[in-house]
Design a protein around this motif. Structure first.
Motif: not given
Length: 71
Positions: A7, A11, A17, A39-41, A46, A48, A50, A68-69
């Motif tokens: 992670k 990052d 995120s 969630q991002y993770w 991964l 991502n 939402w 997806y984010g």
């Protein structure tokens, strides 16, 4: 489970995120949306992914959308 060091590397490259459940933010198409879930993770990597609802000018919420984010 994703190791913390994985992670940290991701990052460092992509940045963390900026999306979070309960947050209101601007969708790439210009609408304001309220983040319902996601969630991002994920547990295995991964995610991502939402779910959100548009916040209309009168304060009401539109239908639930998912994707997806973007930030």
């Amino acid at each position: 489970m994703v190791e913390e060091w994985v992670k940290e590397i991701v990052d460092d490259v992509l940045g963390p995120s900026k999306m979070a459940v309960g947050q209101t933010l601007t969708h790439p198409d210009g609408r304001m949306v309220y983040i319902l879930s996601g969630q991002y993770w994920g547990e295995n990597g991964l995610s991502n992914f939402w779910s959100w609802q548009e916040v209309k000018p009168d304060g009401s919420l539109g239908p639930k959308e998912s994707g997806y984010g973007w930030c």
